[in-house]
Design an enzyme around this catalytic site. Structure first.
Site, mmCIF file in Angstrom:
data_model
loop_
_atom_site.group_PDB
_atom_site.id
_atom_site.type_symbol
_atom_site.label_atom_id
_atom_site.label_comp_id
_atom_site.label_asym_id
_atom_site.label_seq_id
_atom_site.Cartn_x
_atom_site.Cartn_y
_atom_site.Cartn_z
ATOM 1 N N SER A 263 0.833 -1.197 0.000
ATOM 2 C CA SER A 263 0.000 0.000 0.000
ATOM 3 C C SER A 263 0.865 1.242 0.000
ATOM 4 O O SER A 263 1.991 1.227 0.465
ATOM 5 C CB SER A 263 -0.875 0.013 1.256
ATOM 6 O OG SER A 263 -0.040 0.094 2.398
ATOM 7 N N LYS A 264 0.301 2.312 -0.524
ATOM 8 C CA LYS A 264 1.087 3.533 -0.682
ATOM 9 C C LYS A 264 1.476 4.155 0.650
ATOM 10 O O LYS A 264 2.439 4.911 0.711
ATOM 11 C CB LYS A 264 0.329 4.535 -1.543
ATOM 12 C CG LYS A 264 -0.953 5.052 -0.921
ATOM 13 C CD LYS A 264 -1.647 6.011 -1.853
ATOM 14 C CE LYS A 264 -2.932 6.536 -1.229
ATOM 15 N NZ LYS A 264 -3.694 7.354 -2.175
ATOM 16 N N ARG A 265 0.752 3.861 1.694
ATOM 17 C CA ARG A 265 1.103 4.432 2.997
ATOM 18 C C ARG A 265 2.422 3.884 3.503
ATOM 19 O O ARG A 265 3.113 4.502 4.297
ATOM 20 C CB ARG A 265 0.010 4.162 4.049
ATOM 21 C CG ARG A 265 -1.295 4.891 3.883
ATOM 22 C CD ARG A 265 -1.175 6.265 3.270
ATOM 23 N NE ARG A 265 -0.787 7.294 4.241
ATOM 24 C CZ ARG A 265 -1.610 8.233 4.696
ATOM 25 N NH1 ARG A 265 -2.864 8.280 4.281
ATOM 26 N NH2 ARG A 265 -1.185 9.135 5.544
ATOM 27 N N LYS A 266 2.758 2.685 3.077
ATOM 28 C CA LYS A 266 3.938 2.036 3.638
ATOM 29 C C LYS A 266 5.055 1.784 2.628
ATOM 30 O O LYS A 266 6.126 1.318 2.988
ATOM 31 C CB LYS A 266 3.519 0.703 4.269
ATOM 32 C CG LYS A 266 2.531 0.886 5.411
ATOM 33 C CD LYS A 266 2.064 -0.425 5.961
ATOM 34 C CE LYS A 266 1.079 -0.201 7.112
ATOM 35 N NZ LYS A 266 0.486 -1.436 7.582
#
Length: 507
Positions: A263-266
RNA sequence: GGCGUCAUGGUGUAACUGGUUAACACGCCGCCCUCUCAAGGCGGAGAGUACGGGUUCGAUCCCCGUUGACGCUACCA
């Protein structure tokens, strides 16, 4: 009723596979990964590799996304044989242009009793879900409008009441074969009466994907593991239409370092990011080929007298054509591989070092030192330099990878570090959701500042510090636009991540 | 919660699908080279194959259970 299927006899039908990305944002590494596997599968069997755009979700549609998908896949060398831009015998290849086809097929299902109209409003469904959750029941459509009388249906229709079309899932169970795992069985108690056509007249993924795969003569559906749970719905649909079922291959999901779905958050997931940050497509595609196995060890044919092929160049480094000859789907490992940036960077370094000096120079000029990039930067600094030699002083942050402002630079006077980090997180959320233009960015950031009682100065200064490492820089918004959305977001995320780790080690 | 999938060092993979001191690469540590930093060379630490039971002369590999992780559970894909 029990549905069970056997592998279709497609031994002499030409292999056709597809990827079906959704133009809802930046092109995703997961799309490239699944694209690679499909590409290899087709190329190894003289098959066709089809690109289909799944743009049935008008609420998440991003206009620039489709072109970026084309660009990114071509950048990686994953060329397709049929697609929206190339055409082909089974087009159109953009689902938004196939609505009439879906409408006709829904009529078929309505007529043969395998689907029905449901007139509940989204609010009613949400209320139902809440009730079920409160009662600790699994949230599921209760089949409320399954047995609406024809009279009732006609009345609703006459009123012009909006409706969706749902699949009528019978009692029983469905077993299908996953080519990588074997038979998988689902009891229909766990299969929802899935919406097939939304009230806006667009199909859902489930309907569109089955109809298109059939009409496009897809023989092998190679997609990500997250689709396993909905495969019974697809099998039910193939049966409802009386169609043959393709082979299903569910690839493991790429993971973050903590093993959750990538995911883009991580983790940076945008292919645009990797291109702009200076990763070479050869390294990227090679790295993707390492994920999930599939490349047999090259030591097999060596005699004991010879030293085993222990060099990394013989085990971990290979090109796309190498993969076409050596990759073996039967060798795929099912554990979710972690997308490890550290190894990707090492691999990229290997490719960079292998370049001739000329090719290396050209790579620089094509990306990080391109005329286009430099041309955008020049006007930002012209009035701010007294000699051309000062160019680097002011633009350093546009060419560097690691920027980390010291705390005295990014924390505004009268604010605590906690406040600053919390506000930066808000800024990130706003930036993610904003179009990358001056006209969109300025009001979005200012609005956030007002809501949080942060002055424009504090607001912009914090972001400036995060992006440039300094309190002094060319105009912030212009700089961000030149630097690009994906790299800007990555920089803010990395800043927050690093600060979080710092805070934890201090405790 | 329900359903499903998966499980080899920190990470990616290997181990003729039952016989190895469990291999390679990344990362990490040390040494060499060297004006620095990389690169390169050499060496080292790090798993006994999630756990527990079987089957077998013998299990990383076959079977069962447990645990954990992950996915799905939308008028998103």
């Amino acid at each position: 009723m029990t549905n069970s299927i056997s592998t279709p006899d497609t031994s002499d039908t030409p292999i056709r596979v597809r990827i079906a990305p959704s133009p809802t944002g930046d092109p995703h590494v997961g799309t490239a990964y699944i694209g690679l596997i499909n590409y290899l599968y087709a190329r190894q069997r003289d098959g066709k590799f089809v690109l289909r755009i799944e743009d049935t979700d008008r609420t998440r549609f991003v206009a620039t996304s489709e072109q970026e998908i084309f660009h990114s896949l071509r950048w990686l060398g994953l060329t397709w044989d049929e697609g929206p831009d190339l055409g082909g015998p089974y087009g159109p290849y953009r689902q938004s242009e196939r609505t009439e086809i879906y409408r006709q097929h829904v009529e078929l299902l309505l007529a043969n009793g395998t689907a029905y109209r449901a007139f509940e409003t989204p609010e009613e469904l949400e209320a139902l879900r809440q009730r079920q959750i409160a009662a600790k029941l699994p949230p599921r459509y209760d089949g409320g409008h399954r047995q609406l009388s024809q009279l009732q249906i006609d009345a609703y229709l006459a009123e012009g009441r909006p409706f969706v079309v749902r699949m009528k899932v019978p009692a029983g169970q469905t077993t299908f074969r996953d080519e990588l795992r074997g038979d998988i069985t689902f009891d229909h108690n766990n299969v929802d009466d899935q919406v097939l056509m939304k009230s806006d007249g667009f199909p859902t993924y489930h309907l569109a994907n089955v109809v298109d795969d059939h009409l496009m003569h897809i023989t092998d559906v190679i997609r990500a593991e997250e689709w396993i749970s909905s495969t019974p719905k697809h099998v039910l649909l193939y049966n409802a239409f009386g169609w043959a079922i393709p082979r299903f291959w569910h690839m493991p999901l790429l993971r973050n370092l903590d093993k959750s779905k990538i995911s883009k958050r991580k983790n940076p997931v945008s292919l645009i990011y990797y291109r702009q940050a200076g990763f070479l497509p050869e390294a990227m595609i090679n790295f993707l080929g390492l994920m999930g196995g599939g490349m047999p060890a090259p030591t097999a044919e060596l005699t004991p007298a010879q030293p085993a092929a222990t060099k990394s160049s013989e085990t971990d480094i290979f090109t796309l054509p190498d993969m076409v000859t050596r990759f073996d789907v039967k060798n795929i490992r099912l554990g979710g591989p972690v997308f490890d940036l550290t190894k990707l960077k090492w691999l990229n370094g290997e490719y960079i070092r292998a370049l001739t000096p000329e090719a290396f120079y050209k790579a620089l000029r094509d990306t990080i030192l391109s005329d286009a990039y430099l041309q955008q930067i020049a006007p930002l600094i012209q009035t701010r330099v007294e000699t051309l030699g000062e160019f680097g002083n002011l633009t350093h942050f546009l060419f560097a990878d690691d920027i980390m402002p010291p705390s005295e630079v990014f924390i505004p006077k009268k604010r605590t570090i906690e406040d600053a980090l919390a506000f930066a997180a808000e800024q990130l959320t706003v930036l993610e959701a904003t179009d990358w233009t001056h006209e969109a960015l300025e009001p979005a950031l200012k609005q956030l500042g007002e809501a949080q009682q942060w002055s424009v100065k504090e607001n912009f200064m914090l972001l400036r510090a995060i992006l440039t490492g300094s309190t002094m820089s060319p105009p912030l918004l212009e700089s961000m636009i030149v630097f690009g959305k994906s790299r800007t977001l990555d920089r803010v995320r990395r800043f927050l991540e690093t600060q979080k780790k710092l805070a934890n080690t201090k405790k």
